[in-house]
Design a protein around this motif. Structure first.
Motif, short mmCIF file in Angstrom:
data_model
loop_
_atom_site.label_atom_id
_atom_site.label_comp_id
_atom_site.label_asym_id
_atom_site.label_seq_id
_atom_site.Cartn_x
_atom_site.Cartn_y
_atom_site.Cartn_z
N PHE A 137 49.94 67.77 19.80
CA PHE A 137 50.35 67.09 18.59
C PHE A 137 49.76 65.69 18.53
CE2 PHE A 137 53.51 70.35 19.26
CZ PHE A 137 53.62 70.89 18.00
N ASP A 138 49.35 65.32 17.33
CA ASP A 138 48.79 64.01 17.07
C ASP A 138 49.87 62.94 17.28
OD1 ASP A 138 46.83 62.14 15.90
OD2 ASP A 138 48.25 62.10 14.24
N GLN A 139 49.55 61.92 18.03
CA GLN A 139 50.53 60.88 18.34
C GLN A 139 50.91 60.04 17.13
OE1 GLN A 139 52.07 60.46 21.53
NE2 GLN A 139 51.21 62.51 21.48
N VAL A 140 50.03 59.93 16.13
CA VAL A 140 50.30 59.12 14.95
C VAL A 140 51.19 59.86 13.96
CG1 VAL A 140 49.24 57.99 12.94
CG2 VAL A 140 48.17 57.77 15.19
N THR A 141 50.84 61.11 13.65
CA THR A 141 51.53 61.85 12.59
C THR A 141 52.57 62.83 13.09
OG1 THR A 141 49.87 63.60 12.58
CG2 THR A 141 49.49 61.69 11.12
N GLY A 142 52.49 63.24 14.36
CA GLY A 142 53.37 64.26 14.88
C GLY A 142 52.97 65.67 14.46
N ASP B 297 48.27 53.50 10.47
CA ASP B 297 48.94 54.60 11.17
C ASP B 297 50.29 54.93 10.54
OD1 ASP B 297 46.79 54.77 12.87
OD2 ASP B 297 47.82 53.89 14.61
N LEU B 298 51.03 53.90 10.14
CA LEU B 298 52.32 54.13 9.48
C LEU B 298 52.13 54.86 8.15
CD1 LEU B 298 54.08 50.71 10.19
CD2 LEU B 298 54.59 52.91 11.23
N VAL B 299 51.08 54.51 7.42
CA VAL B 299 50.80 55.18 6.16
C VAL B 299 50.42 56.63 6.41
CG1 VAL B 299 49.25 55.23 4.15
CG2 VAL B 299 50.21 53.05 4.94
N LEU B 300 49.62 56.89 7.44
CA LEU B 300 49.27 58.27 7.78
C LEU B 300 50.51 59.09 8.12
CD1 LEU B 300 46.02 57.82 9.89
CD2 LEU B 300 46.22 58.75 7.58
N ARG B 301 51.46 58.48 8.81
CA ARG B 301 52.71 59.16 9.14
C ARG B 301 53.50 59.47 7.86
NH1 ARG B 301 54.89 55.69 12.84
NH2 ARG B 301 53.45 56.56 14.33
N GLU B 302 53.50 58.54 6.90
CA GLU B 302 54.17 58.79 5.63
C GLU B 302 53.50 59.93 4.86
OE1 GLU B 302 55.50 55.34 3.13
OE2 GLU B 302 54.39 54.21 4.66
N ILE B 303 52.18 59.97 4.90
CA ILE B 303 51.45 61.05 4.24
C ILE B 303 51.81 62.39 4.87
CG2 ILE B 303 49.15 62.03 3.80
CD1 ILE B 303 48.13 59.08 3.68
N ALA B 304 51.82 62.43 6.19
CA ALA B 304 52.17 63.67 6.90
C ALA B 304 53.56 64.15 6.51
CB ALA B 304 52.08 63.46 8.41
N THR B 305 54.50 63.23 6.42
CA THR B 305 55.87 63.58 6.01
C THR B 305 55.88 64.11 4.59
OG1 THR B 305 56.80 61.93 7.50
CG2 THR B 305 58.21 62.68 5.70
#
Length: 189
Positions: free
Chosen positions: A43-48, A96-104
């Motif tokens: 799993f990607d550490q940034v997005t999960g 990275d936080l924005v990428l996590r939001e996109i993934a969600t």
């Protein structure tokens, strides 16, 4: 204690043996460490989200089903347009936080059995099994619209998104590499 030992087919005095417990806890700790290592590599550490190797395996399985005529598969590539400026103007951590939001946002916009993965950079993939071309296109349009309407980074950032779609319906044998190439071409177009 004796009832538990009997259920586990152990002598009754085993569960009160300190050496047995130390060995058992050591083994449990080793399993936990191994599970952590495996989850970090898959799993990607940034997005999960799952990374490319897991995506490749899921795509191969979906294409095999499509080739057998069991289910049409749609591969969608999706990403924010010109994401590089986010890291340049803000910083990498904010990106990275924005990428996590996109993934969600991607996960909540799709069915639970659709496979969402981070392909690389700011590009994500979605495998839609049992989905034909028209439905795949509609899903891509809806996901692009939803992600584009969302405000990121505490509501201060708006992003535009693009998607590319490739379809495998079993009418021609397609390799995973060819489906990926077609999806990437669609994204670039």
């Amino acid at each position: 204690v004796e009832a538990i030992a009997a259920q586990m087919n152990l002598p009754a005095d085993t569960l009160s043996d300190d050496a047995w417990w130390k060995n058992f806890l050591g083994l449990a700790a080793a399993f936990a460490a191994h599970a952590r290592t495996v989850s970090r590599t898959l799993f990607d550490q940034v997005t999960g989200l799952p990374e490319r190797p897991e995506f490749q395996a899921e795509l191969e399985a979906a294409l095999a089903q499509a080739e057998e005529g069991k289910a049409s598969t749609v591969l969608m590539f999706i990403g924010p347009d010109d994401f590089g400026w986010v890291n340049e103007r803000l910083d990498r951590r904010s990106g990275d936080l924005v990428l996590r939001e996109i993934a969600t946002g991607l996960r909540t916009s799709l069915r639970s059995h659709d496979h969402v993965a981070r392909y690389g950079g700011a590009i994500f993939t979605v495998i839609l099994v049992n989905t034909d071309r028209d439905v795949g296109r509609m899903v891509a349009e809806n996901v692009v619209r939803r992600l584009s309407e969302h405000r990121y980074h505490g509501g201060i950032l708006r992003l535009d998104f693009s998607a590319g779609v490739a379809v495998c319906d079993g009418s021609e044998p397609l390799s995973a590499l060819e489906v990926i190439r077609r999806g990437d071409q669609g994204l670039c177009a």
